[in-house]
Design an enzyme around this catalytic site. Structure first.
Site, PDB file in Angstrom:
ATOM      1  N   GLU A  38     -18.025   7.352 -22.660  1.00  0.00           N
ATOM      2  CA  GLU A  38     -16.893   6.476 -22.365  1.00  0.00           C
ATOM      3  C   GLU A  38     -16.020   7.097 -21.273  1.00  0.00           C
ATOM      4  O   GLU A  38     -16.140   8.287 -20.984  1.00  0.00           O
ATOM      5  CB  GLU A  38     -16.058   6.295 -23.640  1.00  0.00           C
ATOM      6  N   ASN A  60     -16.389  -1.141 -18.919  1.00  0.00           N
ATOM      7  CA  ASN A  60     -15.450  -0.096 -18.472  1.00  0.00           C
ATOM      8  C   ASN A  60     -16.171   1.012 -17.695  1.00  0.00           C
ATOM      9  O   ASN A  60     -15.606   2.070 -17.450  1.00  0.00           O
ATOM     10  CB  ASN A  60     -14.722   0.504 -19.682  1.00  0.00           C
ATOM     11  N   ASP A 110     -29.408   6.738 -26.889  1.00  0.00           N
ATOM     12  CA  ASP A 110     -28.381   6.941 -27.908  1.00  0.00           C
ATOM     13  C   ASP A 110     -28.760   6.310 -29.245  1.00  0.00           C
ATOM     14  O   ASP A 110     -29.702   5.523 -29.342  1.00  0.00           O
ATOM     15  CB  ASP A 110     -27.025   6.410 -27.422  1.00  0.00           C
TER      16      ASP A 110
END
Ligand code: F6R
Length: 254
Positions: A143, A136, A67
């Site tokens: 995400e 998370n 990324d």
């Protein structure tokens, strides 16, 4: 999934570097999918050390990073290109033109995503993808809620990710709002996956990802379905798995 326990961060880094160097030794022209962040730094340092001692040669290897922030040039310290150059590439003999990171300054980000997918395809896919994991359960910039079927794409960063990455910028509002990331599908297409997790703040992400349901709510949970995925975690990151399963050994193979 094969889960390997490491006593501490140094042990985790050495085991990870072993797997990466074995990949390059077995296939000198290996395509390595690489990650930024704090977790892989120890493995990069170990690989640099072995390279400098003459034990591992990257002259034919190729790398593709996961990324990059949108709007940052590779010369800016917070960019992932800069991170990779500083922490790994400039210390080994990989050829610069064989290190790929999405272009954060691309005028047309969608076209850049398509170009990046083409690069990965043109290389014949990724032999070994190195991953960290977010608290998370995120992998790359995918995400919770991210679609499993995406290849490289543009993402809007969540407020929590921007807040947690603000430590690398002078002020929180300098954190870019968007990034280009390999998608879950690109990651799942890698032939082998090596995920590293260190520290207690990764314990619940690790538990949910590998012992809970496969769900977009926990992006790394999809890795349960990959047929060659190795996870190396240190004891603090393993704490919940140890507690909830009673597992005491050093290697867990399911
Ligand atoms: C890095 C990346 C991220 C990190 C993750 C963990 O290229 O894509 O998904 O792997 O945020 O970061 P650290 O290792 O800093 O805890």
């Amino acid at each position: 999934m094969k889960l390997i326990a490491a006593k501490d961060y140094a042990g985790l880094s050495r085991k990870a570097a072993n797997i990466i160097s074995a990949q390059v030794i077995m296939k000198p022209s290996a395509v390595l999918g690489l990650a930024t962040g704090s977790t892989p730094l120890g493995a990069y340092r170990q690989l640099i050390d072995w390279h400098q001692k003459g034990d591992v040669d990257f002259s034919r290897a190729v790398s593709v990073n996961l990324d990059e922030y949108l709007g940052l040039s590779g010369a800016q310290e917070q960019s992932y290109r800069y991170f990779m150059d500083q922490n790994f590439f400039s210390h080994i003999n990989i050829r610069r033109e064989c290190t790929f990171v999405p272009d954060g300054l691309a005028g047309d980000p969608q076209a850049e995503c398509a170009r990046y997918n083409q690069i990965i395809r043109g290389l014949g896919g990724i032999d070994l993808q190195l991953l960290g994991i977010g608290g998370n359960g995120h992998i790359g910039f995918n995400e919770p809620g991210a679609a499993f079927e995406k290849e490289t794409h543009l993402v809007e960063l969540t407020e929590s990710t921007r807040r947690s990455n603000a430590r690398f910028f002078q002020s929180p509002d300098q954190v870019p709002t968007h990034a280009i990331t390999m998608g879950i599908r690109s990651i799942m297409q890698a032939k082998k996956i090596l995920l590293l997790a260190s520290g207690e703040n990764k314990a619940s992400a690790l538990w949910n990802s590998f012992f809970g349901p496969v769900t977009p709510g926990v992006p790394a949970s999809i890795l349960q379905l990959h047929n060659d995925c190795t996870v190396i975690a240190d004891e603090p990151a393993l704490s919940l798995i140890r507690k909830n399963t009673g597992w005491e050994d050093m290697v867990y193979d399911n």
